[in-house]
Motif scaffolding. Structure first.
Motif, mmCIF file in Angstrom:
data_model
loop_
_atom_site.group_PDB
_atom_site.id
_atom_site.type_symbol
_atom_site.label_atom_id
_atom_site.label_comp_id
_atom_site.label_asym_id
_atom_site.label_seq_id
_atom_site.Cartn_x
_atom_site.Cartn_y
_atom_site.Cartn_z
ATOM 1 N N LEU A 168 0.842 -1.194 0.000
ATOM 2 C CA LEU A 168 0.000 0.000 0.000
ATOM 3 C C LEU A 168 0.880 1.248 0.000
ATOM 4 O O LEU A 168 1.505 1.579 1.008
ATOM 5 C CB LEU A 168 -0.917 -0.009 1.218
ATOM 6 C CG LEU A 168 -2.023 1.013 1.260
ATOM 7 C CD1 LEU A 168 -2.949 0.884 0.053
ATOM 8 C CD2 LEU A 168 -2.825 0.860 2.534
ATOM 9 N N PRO A 169 0.942 1.961 -1.139
ATOM 10 C CA PRO A 169 1.776 3.167 -1.205
ATOM 11 C C PRO A 169 1.039 4.375 -0.622
ATOM 12 O O PRO A 169 -0.174 4.330 -0.417
ATOM 13 C CB PRO A 169 2.000 3.350 -2.706
ATOM 14 C CG PRO A 169 0.754 2.796 -3.315
ATOM 15 C CD PRO A 169 0.330 1.652 -2.420
ATOM 16 N N PRO A 170 1.758 5.471 -0.355
ATOM 17 C CA PRO A 170 1.081 6.697 0.069
ATOM 18 C C PRO A 170 0.075 7.147 -1.007
ATOM 19 O O PRO A 170 0.272 6.889 -2.200
ATOM 20 C CB PRO A 170 2.207 7.708 0.212
ATOM 21 C CG PRO A 170 3.436 6.888 0.401
ATOM 22 C CD PRO A 170 3.210 5.619 -0.367
ATOM 23 N N ALA A 171 -0.981 7.819 -0.585
ATOM 24 C CA ALA A 171 -2.056 8.202 -1.501
ATOM 25 C C ALA A 171 -1.599 9.133 -2.612
ATOM 26 O O ALA A 171 -2.173 9.126 -3.701
ATOM 27 C CB ALA A 171 -3.196 8.853 -0.724
ATOM 28 N N ASP A 172 -0.573 9.934 -2.382
ATOM 29 C CA ASP A 172 -0.149 10.901 -3.398
ATOM 30 C C ASP A 172 0.925 10.365 -4.349
ATOM 31 O O ASP A 172 1.387 11.080 -5.228
ATOM 32 C CB ASP A 172 0.342 12.183 -2.731
ATOM 33 C CG ASP A 172 1.503 11.934 -1.780
ATOM 34 O OD1 ASP A 172 1.796 10.758 -1.479
ATOM 35 O OD2 ASP A 172 2.107 12.923 -1.328
ATOM 36 N N THR A 173 1.302 9.098 -4.215
ATOM 37 C CA THR A 173 2.303 8.503 -5.104
ATOM 38 C C THR A 173 1.674 8.196 -6.450
ATOM 39 O O THR A 173 0.611 7.582 -6.521
ATOM 40 C CB THR A 173 2.860 7.207 -4.492
ATOM 41 O OG1 THR A 173 3.373 7.489 -3.212
ATOM 42 C CG2 THR A 173 3.943 6.615 -5.365
ATOM 43 N N ARG A 174 2.324 8.630 -7.513
ATOM 44 C CA ARG A 174 1.822 8.370 -8.868
ATOM 45 C C ARG A 174 2.371 7.029 -9.345
ATOM 46 O O ARG A 174 3.583 6.830 -9.417
ATOM 47 C CB ARG A 174 2.263 9.489 -9.802
ATOM 48 C CG ARG A 174 1.765 9.329 -11.206
ATOM 49 C CD ARG A 174 1.759 10.645 -11.950
ATOM 50 N NE ARG A 174 1.824 10.554 -13.377
ATOM 51 C CZ ARG A 174 1.022 9.850 -14.170
ATOM 52 N NH1 ARG A 174 0.083 9.128 -13.627
ATOM 53 N NH2 ARG A 174 1.158 9.851 -15.474
ATOM 54 N N LEU A 175 1.474 6.096 -9.668
ATOM 55 C CA LEU A 175 1.849 4.769 -10.147
ATOM 56 C C LEU A 175 1.056 4.468 -11.416
ATOM 57 O O LEU A 175 -0.006 3.867 -11.362
ATOM 58 C CB LEU A 175 1.585 3.718 -9.064
ATOM 59 C CG LEU A 175 2.374 3.901 -7.772
ATOM 60 C CD1 LEU A 175 1.851 2.995 -6.686
ATOM 61 C CD2 LEU A 175 3.840 3.653 -8.029
ATOM 62 N N PRO A 176 1.566 4.875 -12.592
ATOM 63 C CA PRO A 176 0.807 4.718 -13.839
ATOM 64 C C PRO A 176 0.694 3.265 -14.285
ATOM 65 O O PRO A 176 1.536 2.417 -13.961
ATOM 66 C CB PRO A 176 1.598 5.549 -14.841
ATOM 67 C CG PRO A 176 2.948 5.708 -14.270
ATOM 68 C CD PRO A 176 2.829 5.548 -12.790
ATOM 69 N N TYR A 177 -0.335 3.007 -15.052
ATOM 70 C CA TYR A 177 -0.643 1.668 -15.552
ATOM 71 C C TYR A 177 0.477 1.136 -16.441
ATOM 72 O O TYR A 177 0.866 -0.030 -16.327
ATOM 73 C CB TYR A 177 -1.975 1.712 -16.305
ATOM 74 C CG TYR A 177 -2.451 0.392 -16.835
ATOM 75 C CD1 TYR A 177 -2.616 -0.703 -15.995
ATOM 76 C CD2 TYR A 177 -2.761 0.237 -18.175
ATOM 77 C CE1 TYR A 177 -3.069 -1.911 -16.475
ATOM 78 C CE2 TYR A 177 -3.218 -0.967 -18.665
ATOM 79 C CZ TYR A 177 -3.371 -2.044 -17.806
ATOM 80 O OH TYR A 177 -3.822 -3.238 -18.290
ATOM 81 N N THR A 178 1.027 1.969 -17.303
ATOM 82 C CA THR A 178 2.061 1.508 -18.229
ATOM 83 C C THR A 178 3.314 1.044 -17.479
ATOM 84 O O THR A 178 3.963 0.089 -17.911
ATOM 85 C CB THR A 178 2.427 2.608 -19.238
ATOM 86 O OG1 THR A 178 2.751 3.800 -18.525
ATOM 87 C CG2 THR A 178 1.272 2.890 -20.178
#
Length: 105
Positions: A40-50
């Motif tokens: 579970l990452p922090p809510a503001d971390t951007r983790l794109p699908y690609t």
């Protein structure tokens, strides 16, 4: 109804017993459900699908995690029609990072 407990969301947030990282564990799906455990990452971390697709294997699926303002966290299946520019976080199954070599003696 007195004494009735709250309905659980089916999701469990806890920590990995081996590495201590926060986990989200939940049954995903209605007919053929799978038990997914993701870091579970922090809510503001951007983790794109690609980016998540690069780490996908037959045994390590990609999950979409929308973060709603209210309500429990819910993982979603990703599939071949999942939009590549989806704004939610995209996660793969939790794998403990390799531990530093330690000896007991």
């Amino acid at each position: 109804m007195a004494g009735a407990g709250r309905r659980r969301s089916g999701a469990d947030t806890s920590r990995c017993p081996a590495c201590g990282r926060p986990l989200l564990t939940q049954w995903v799906g209605d007919t053929a459900a799978l038990r997914a455990a993701v870091t579970l990452p922090p809510a503001d971390t951007r983790l794109p699908y690609t980016e998540a697709l690069k780490h996908r294997t037959p045994n390590n699926l990609v999950w979409c995690l929308p973060r709603r303002q209210y309500g429990p966290l819910r993982l979603r299946w990703t599939h071949n029609r999942h939009p590549p520019d989806c704004p939610h976080q995209h996660l793969t199954s939790h794998n403990c990072p390799p531990a530093a070599s330690t000896t007991l003696f």
